[in-house]
Design a protein around this motif. Structure first.
Motif, PDB file in Angstrom:
ATOM      1  N   ARG B  47       0.910  -1.376   0.139  1.00 47.79           N
ATOM      2  CA  ARG B  47       0.043  -0.142  -0.100  1.00 47.79           C
ATOM      3  C   ARG B  47       1.084   1.269  -0.054  1.00 47.79           C
ATOM      4  NH1 ARG B  47      -5.384  -1.118   1.237  1.00 47.79           N
ATOM      5  NH2 ARG B  47      -5.760  -3.303   2.061  1.00 47.79           N
ATOM      6  N   ALA B  48       1.945   1.264   0.669  1.00 49.98           N
ATOM      7  CA  ALA B  48       2.888   2.426   0.990  1.00 49.98           C
ATOM      8  C   ALA B  48       3.496   2.625  -0.614  1.00 49.98           C
ATOM      9  CB  ALA B  48       3.926   2.181   2.069  1.00 49.98           C
ATOM     10  N   ARG B 118      -0.985 -10.908  -0.013  1.00 49.24           N
ATOM     11  CA  ARG B 118      -0.723  -9.503   0.455  1.00 49.24           C
ATOM     12  C   ARG B 118      -1.618  -8.593  -0.247  1.00 49.24           C
ATOM     13  NH1 ARG B 118       2.999  -7.077   3.644  1.00 49.24           N
ATOM     14  NH2 ARG B 118       2.363  -4.984   4.101  1.00 49.24           N
ATOM     15  N   PRO B 121      -6.509  -8.203  -0.864  1.00 47.10           N
ATOM     16  CA  PRO B 121      -7.491  -6.937  -0.069  1.00 47.10           C
ATOM     17  C   PRO B 121      -7.507  -5.741  -1.079  1.00 47.10           C
ATOM     18  CG  PRO B 121      -6.417  -8.037   1.789  1.00 47.10           C
ATOM     19  CD  PRO B 121      -5.501  -8.463   0.444  1.00 47.10           C
ATOM     20  N   VAL B 122      -6.357  -5.417  -1.581  1.00 50.91           N
ATOM     21  CA  VAL B 122      -6.241  -4.091  -2.300  1.00 50.91           C
ATOM     22  C   VAL B 122      -6.957  -4.385  -3.420  1.00 50.91           C
ATOM     23  CG1 VAL B 122      -4.571  -2.589  -2.971  1.00 50.91           C
ATOM     24  CG2 VAL B 122      -3.870  -3.713  -0.847  1.00 50.91           C
TER      25      VAL B 122
ATOM     26  N   ARG C  85      -0.721   3.258   7.920  1.00 45.48           N
ATOM     27  CA  ARG C  85      -0.919   2.180   8.811  1.00 45.48           C
ATOM     28  C   ARG C  85      -0.195   0.883   8.425  1.00 45.48           C
ATOM     29  NH1 ARG C  85      -7.577   2.874   9.094  1.00 45.48           N
ATOM     30  NH2 ARG C  85      -7.523   4.249  10.622  1.00 45.48           N
ATOM     31  N   GLU C  86       0.212   0.676   7.005  1.00 44.63           N
ATOM     32  CA  GLU C  86       0.955  -0.424   6.715  1.00 44.63           C
ATOM     33  C   GLU C  86       2.532  -0.144   7.092  1.00 44.63           C
ATOM     34  OE1 GLU C  86       1.329  -2.292   2.635  1.00 44.63           O
ATOM     35  OE2 GLU C  86       2.569  -0.585   2.607  1.00 44.63           O
ATOM     36  N   LEU C  87       2.885   1.410   7.090  1.00 41.11           N
ATOM     37  CA  LEU C  87       4.220   1.738   7.295  1.00 41.11           C
ATOM     38  C   LEU C  87       4.666   1.818   8.755  1.00 41.11           C
ATOM     39  CD1 LEU C  87       6.193   2.277   4.969  1.00 41.11           C
ATOM     40  CD2 LEU C  87       5.614   4.664   5.018  1.00 41.11           C
ATOM     41  N   LYS C 218      -0.376  -4.418  15.886  1.00 39.63           N
ATOM     42  CA  LYS C 218      -0.642  -4.318  14.548  1.00 39.63           C
ATOM     43  C   LYS C 218      -0.815  -5.661  13.874  1.00 39.63           C
ATOM     44  CE  LYS C 218       1.848  -2.403  10.582  1.00 39.63           C
ATOM     45  NZ  LYS C 218       2.802  -1.452   9.953  1.00 39.63           N
ATOM     46  N   PRO C 219      -1.333  -5.716  12.819  1.00 41.72           N
ATOM     47  CA  PRO C 219      -1.453  -7.179  12.157  1.00 41.72           C
ATOM     48  C   PRO C 219       0.231  -7.355  11.812  1.00 41.72           C
ATOM     49  CG  PRO C 219      -3.109  -5.750  11.220  1.00 41.72           C
ATOM     50  CD  PRO C 219      -2.298  -4.959  12.147  1.00 41.72           C
ATOM     51  N   ARG C 220       0.454  -8.654  11.747  1.00 43.03           N
ATOM     52  CA  ARG C 220       1.997  -9.218  11.285  1.00 43.03           C
ATOM     53  C   ARG C 220       1.639 -10.025  10.102  1.00 43.03           C
ATOM     54  NH1 ARG C 220       2.877 -10.457  16.936  1.00 43.03           N
ATOM     55  NH2 ARG C 220       2.531 -12.712  16.308  1.00 43.03           N
ATOM     56  N   VAL C 221       0.344 -10.226   9.601  1.00 44.22           N
ATOM     57  CA  VAL C 221       0.316 -10.575   8.286  1.00 44.22           C
ATOM     58  C   VAL C 221      -0.794  -9.717   7.644  1.00 44.22           C
ATOM     59  CG1 VAL C 221       0.948 -12.779   9.068  1.00 44.22           C
ATOM     60  CG2 VAL C 221      -1.538 -12.266   9.007  1.00 44.22           C
ATOM     61  N   GLY C 222      -1.026  -9.940   6.373  1.00 47.98           N
ATOM     62  CA  GLY C 222      -2.106  -9.343   5.473  1.00 47.98           C
ATOM     63  C   GLY C 222      -1.722  -8.013   5.137  1.00 47.98           C
ATOM     64  N   SER C 223      -2.650  -7.360   4.345  1.00 44.41           N
ATOM     65  CA  SER C 223      -2.240  -6.242   3.674  1.00 44.41           C
ATOM     66  C   SER C 223      -1.895  -4.946   4.298  1.00 44.41           C
ATOM     67  CB  SER C 223      -3.515  -5.806   2.625  1.00 44.41           C
ATOM     68  OG  SER C 223      -4.464  -5.273   3.683  1.00 44.41           O
ATOM     69  N   VAL C 224      -1.956  -4.844   5.788  1.00 42.72           N
ATOM     70  CA  VAL C 224      -1.487  -3.725   6.322  1.00 42.72           C
ATOM     71  C   VAL C 224      -0.140  -4.096   7.224  1.00 42.72           C
ATOM     72  CG1 VAL C 224      -3.464  -2.240   5.883  1.00 42.72           C
ATOM     73  CG2 VAL C 224      -3.147  -3.920   8.166  1.00 42.72           C
ATOM     74  N   SER C 225       0.189  -5.321   7.082  1.00 48.39           N
ATOM     75  CA  SER C 225       1.476  -5.643   7.878  1.00 48.39           C
ATOM     76  C   SER C 225       2.680  -5.195   7.294  1.00 48.39           C
ATOM     77  CB  SER C 225       1.858  -7.397   7.799  1.00 48.39           C
ATOM     78  OG  SER C 225       2.063  -7.694   6.460  1.00 48.39           O
ATOM     79  N   ALA C 226       3.602  -4.940   8.168  1.00 48.43           N
ATOM     80  CA  ALA C 226       4.984  -4.166   7.612  1.00 48.43           C
ATOM     81  C   ALA C 226       5.492  -5.064   6.518  1.00 48.43           C
ATOM     82  CB  ALA C 226       5.809  -4.056   8.815  1.00 48.43           C
ATOM     83  N   THR C 227       6.110  -4.256   5.570  1.00 50.90           N
ATOM     84  CA  THR C 227       6.573  -5.080   4.542  1.00 50.90           C
ATOM     85  C   THR C 227       8.105  -5.112   4.789  1.00 50.90           C
ATOM     86  OG1 THR C 227       6.972  -3.068   3.454  1.00 50.90           O
ATOM     87  CG2 THR C 227       5.334  -4.241   2.550  1.00 50.90           C
TER      88      THR C 227
ATOM     89  N   PRO D 108      -8.353  -3.690   7.221  1.00 53.70           N
ATOM     90  CA  PRO D 108      -9.394  -3.479   5.976  1.00 53.70           C
ATOM     91  C   PRO D 108     -10.296  -4.450   6.231  1.00 53.70           C
ATOM     92  CG  PRO D 108      -6.996  -3.255   5.016  1.00 53.70           C
ATOM     93  CD  PRO D 108      -6.974  -3.868   6.427  1.00 53.70           C
ATOM     94  N   GLU D 173      -8.056  -9.839   8.916  1.00 54.69           N
ATOM     95  CA  GLU D 173      -6.840  -9.039   9.102  1.00 54.69           C
ATOM     96  C   GLU D 173      -7.010  -8.395  10.619  1.00 54.69           C
ATOM     97  OE1 GLU D 173      -4.746  -6.932   6.062  1.00 54.69           O
ATOM     98  OE2 GLU D 173      -6.616  -7.205   4.888  1.00 54.69           O
ATOM     99  N   ALA D 194      -1.378 -13.797  14.906  1.00 54.66           N
ATOM    100  CA  ALA D 194      -0.614 -12.857  14.207  1.00 54.66           C
ATOM    101  C   ALA D 194      -1.447 -11.508  13.661  1.00 54.66           C
ATOM    102  CB  ALA D 194      -0.010 -13.367  12.753  1.00 54.66           C
ATOM    103  N   VAL D 195      -2.804 -11.358  14.019  1.00 55.26           N
ATOM    104  CA  VAL D 195      -3.388 -10.290  13.640  1.00 55.26           C
ATOM    105  C   VAL D 195      -4.203 -10.095  15.156  1.00 55.26           C
ATOM    106  CG1 VAL D 195      -3.954 -10.960  11.499  1.00 55.26           C
ATOM    107  CG2 VAL D 195      -5.713 -11.253  13.151  1.00 55.26           C
ATOM    108  N   PRO D 196      -4.537  -8.399  15.103  1.00 50.89           N
ATOM    109  CA  PRO D 196      -4.950  -8.247  16.530  1.00 50.89           C
ATOM    110  C   PRO D 196      -6.355  -8.731  16.788  1.00 50.89           C
ATOM    111  CG  PRO D 196      -5.036  -6.140  14.939  1.00 50.89           C
ATOM    112  CD  PRO D 196      -4.423  -7.345  14.090  1.00 50.89           C
TER     113      PRO D 196
END
Lengths: 252, 252, 252, 252, 252, 252
Positions: B47-48, B118, B121-122, C85-87, C218-227, D108, D173, D194-196
């Protein structure tokens, strides 16, 4: 490339108008064949006439599609659109559907404009069935008939322009003219409107040319794949033969 | 006709792959100009990176769109699509959006396939924002990276084909490959799949040619009309000038 | 607790106004840091400016989020919300989104009010992307600019109040003022309106404090986890470093 | 600040568990008053019990809300939520609704997890009524009862964790634990997911504190404004008096 | 066949009016038993009164459903509809729901008309919860109370007719009168309206007769299956006994 | 009361099966007239056959509806449903639509079951067009043909039961059998399933009797009002006459 324009109603003047708009839209090298229904409703202005016209559409494509590269349904309710896609091995594009996809590339939300309040709910159902209901700002109608387009062109054009402006004032960022008899009206009125005024025939010819050029395969499974081997009676030999032809994958 | 292909990431191999697919798709007489980002993410996989790439897209179109007839966003998240439409006076088509409109003319419901869970969802957000969520059967992902498309083409193709088949088994009647690096993969895999396998670049080139040919007016009011006279700082002179140009109706 | 207020446009007066509203809203012990963009659009009033501002938002959070406990996006289009949120590893709240969640706890259906018809479709897209479209009664706009909020405050306030009343008459049971420059206007006008008049900055500061206090992972998997480990070029060292930092689960 | 926690069922152990979770969540200075129903269902595990509990909720708030600054409905079906908002002049927050708004700021798309397949459709209806259906990935259920949470905590926790993981594998997520008896379980299981993992009581206490702090006006018109002057019979004097109190704007 | 008509409010005049409309609608051989609430709100005109009335509905069906073949909820908010379906082994039909299904067979889109703007959002929620939101043209309200139906019948009828006409002008192709006190008004006003004017009681009696005649099984699993064996306290012996009865499949 | 059952395909065995189910469902005093198509598809198992059958439906109702009190479309795709409503002055009920309204009164979410994967998307479109998509749990299909219902009844019944159970396991709280050839199968299989198993013919006969008994007016304006005075050619005299009859309000 040869494109079949199908007008299932029985009014040659509408076919002529559609052909005129299609000729203005077609690329060099595109040949156009415009056909008119031989049975069914004189004009399509109601749910029953539209249901009846489905037979006419199937009959026309069975008789005239062989040798063509794509079909444009020149009937603004996109009558029997998916049935044609199932039945034929070439691309089929509905004129109103084509207007929706085109509008969706020009404007976040758009309006649609037609003849008579009576068909407004029917067009809403069509847009929602296409899946684009969330992109529709509103549907407007002029209190005129398709016939008046030919007998009183100035009055109809003035009414269409006023209603288009009302749609723009209400948030439409493009306006699609829905009605085969409105074909060719868009370029005349466009200078007076601040948003794109779309004509379904023009949109459909372009998309049909594009799909035919791209040559996507037709699905060989699922709800639009060819059935083959179906029996029907009391219909034209051409249509009966098309439904009965052996099931063969189109590109095999 | 000249079409600009915009790849906002910094990977020339992706631009080359996109250009190859575009050349195979373009009509005779269409000239293609493919450009690669000069700043921003190396590849877009989050996303970033996508948010950052929006600046890159705007910068590329400001520098290269003059003299072109249409723009294709050769980035599968259709980055900054409506911003470009607002900023430019020529048609702009996103490659994934183009795939959606095309799929919608071939199949009642379709699937989308990309690299990595990943981004699933986007892409769903993208399809729903386009308004076509009800036509989406499912989104699939292969556990591979765009980079592997170049380094391990056979493995990626096998994985893509398997996932496409899984989408078909689940009800997809067409499958769109979403990922600029997948451009040119569709014709290779199509023979092994029973439904159309769509490549967004091919779809987008065709629609861009069509829109440019049709010459629809750009809206002069509303959320995609030109703003004109806007100030921005710390950006390229080309982009600053484009944003600052006087507000003039495009076709006046 | 320290909250970062991010205004990506270049207008310090807007940042000041936001900070004023945030200070009135913050709990004792909350420290506020308000930052203004250093490049990009002077004000955000179009799709292109919003797309461009995404880079500015990312740059500001990369430089200023370290040491903070939460971020509030003080830009009414919630620019780059999910990218942030991802970053980042701390909560991020958008001011308009915050207004929506708050409105949803006060009223079954609510309206949104902003500057200029031009952005009305953009806010509708934002509300629908948040998933709350069914709770939205309508979106209204005053024919004024953010700049006039400072130069002609009385006229703007009168227009806002009249439009808010129109939304109430149409069924809105709460009204959200969307526009960073409108921050601090809600308490002035509330006495004259029969439904809650919400200010996004106030809403966002409260929710940011709450999320920071609650300390959700913060989610550790998925579309907002940190890359982690992503390369980008031609951007500020702070942002490049943030994108390139090794992938580590935030709470490990 | 004083917050009323309303458990309309008759099981004190659930109230105790809710209070424990609320105490862990509350800010310093927040006083909590947890009350249990005096009539109605022993536990709420069906549509009829939920319908019946609405009376219990109204009765409890009529008797205990005076002197409080906000109300949290500590019943995971958010029983009588809008009825309480209409009846009272202070903020009212439902625990599951609070979990939804919180999840919407973290992820999301999110999942919800509860006791027993029987209530899955009921929670889906609740999420859709809140307007967040498009953000819901799926709803999962463990084949356990609320009572087992107390008698067999280890088995219930293992089942909850397994089901939460299944939701994550399916695209959630974030995961919301829906069930008052699950309050306090989230922090125990979070390290393994791994997610909230969200607990509605924690979410609701934070939002109730925030709304009470912000002091938004209650609507004086519309479907949640105070009615005043309503007659009812055969109910507790406190509730009858609350419904019968003269209609006065709350902040006048 | 014996049908129970349940009016949970305490106003006998409403029950009488409902019974009158039901008698005019019932088939020969259908016996009607109309019962009025013994505790709860005098009339239902707010969210709190509706929530409270749920207990009244459950109490009435527990006491009077034995020996009946079907239940009609003669309360226009269909209070506790699904709870009754869960609790009882005979068909239960809500009067407004019945009006929606009937309208859906007569008209593509329909309007709903009630007393007072206050309940308009509540009816919208009801229609959307039923899943028919896309078929709803609009909801109208007359600025009158149910009580005025009895004291000023001419004024109320004139207002209802005017508002019904307004709904038709806006696109409604049928109009449902929602309000138990409006029962029996439809036949009086129908001659003056060009679309069907539906009365929920008439619709519900017909559907209840039909369901009872058809004899569909009640679900033995899922969210409306009988729970059996549930404990509740402080309620009528009849209701407590109904909730506590052993779990037995209804048709075993 | 006389009800016309319309089977537009050419297979008398299907008509017989429908009539058998209708007779079991009808009330004493209801006379049934079952008619079979005289041209068109032998069976309806594809989009093209369904489109073609619309003409057959219109032809049958034009010839047989005079003297009847209501029409049941005994074709599970509810072919030409709204066209018939427009054309006729008596109630018209589609068998699948009738099953949906009935299911909606028995279960919060329901499944639908048919012959062959091919028609699954078509039934989904039908349910969504009816506006009940949010109530649909899933659509299942058995890999059998309608013809096998007659030639291999045991195998088909076993497959239908297994698929119905799969729908229940996935959350359906009722199951509708969609397929005219499945008429009369529901009572045989019901004992083995824990949720109601609905037969569209039974549902439709009951609703048609009810609507005819209630005697609602047909809309005199809007998209289903009689058009009158329409010309069509090449169709049966009965249908041409029905379309051409003067426009008269039905109840005037």
């Amino acid at each position: 490339m040869k494109i079949l324009l199908v007008n299932p109603n029985l009014t040659q003047a509408v076919t002529d108008r559609v052909l005129q708009a299609a000729q203005a839209a077609a690329r060099p090298g595109t040949e156009l064949l415009a056909v008119t229904g031989s049975f069914g409703p004189q004009v399509i202005g109601s749910r029953a006439e539209n249901a009846l016209a489905a037979h006419g559409v199937l009959d026309l494509v069975a008789r005239h599609a062989p040798g063509c590269d794509a079909v444009v349904l020149a009937v603004s309710l996109d009558t029997a659109l998916w049935a044609c896609r199932e039945l034929l091995d070439i691309p089929v594009v509905g004129m109103t559907e084509a207007g929706l996809w085109t509008a969706a590339m020009l404007a976040p939300r758009f309006g649609l404009l037609t003849y008579g309040q009576r068909l407004v709910p029917v067009y809403r159902e069509l847009v929602e069935a296409a899946g684009l209901g969330s992109r529709l700002a509103a549907i407007g109608a002029v209190d005129m008939t398709p016939e008046q387009t030919f007998s009183e062109p100035d009055r109809v054009q003035a009414a269409v322009l006023a209603e288009a402006q009302r749609l723009v004032d209400g948030g439409a960022e493009a306006v699609l003219l829905a009605g085969a008899a409105m074909a060719a009206m868009a370029p005349l009125l466009q200078p007076a409107l601040a948003v794109p005024l779309l004509d379904g025939v023009r949109c459909a010819v372009g998309l049909a040319e594009t799909l035919a050029h791209q040559g996507w395969m037709k699905p060989r499974v699922g709800s639009v794949s060819a059935t083959g081997g179906r029996q029907a009676h009391g219909i034209s030999p051409a249509l009966a033969a098309l439904m009965a032809r052996p099931h063969r994958p189109p590109h095999a």
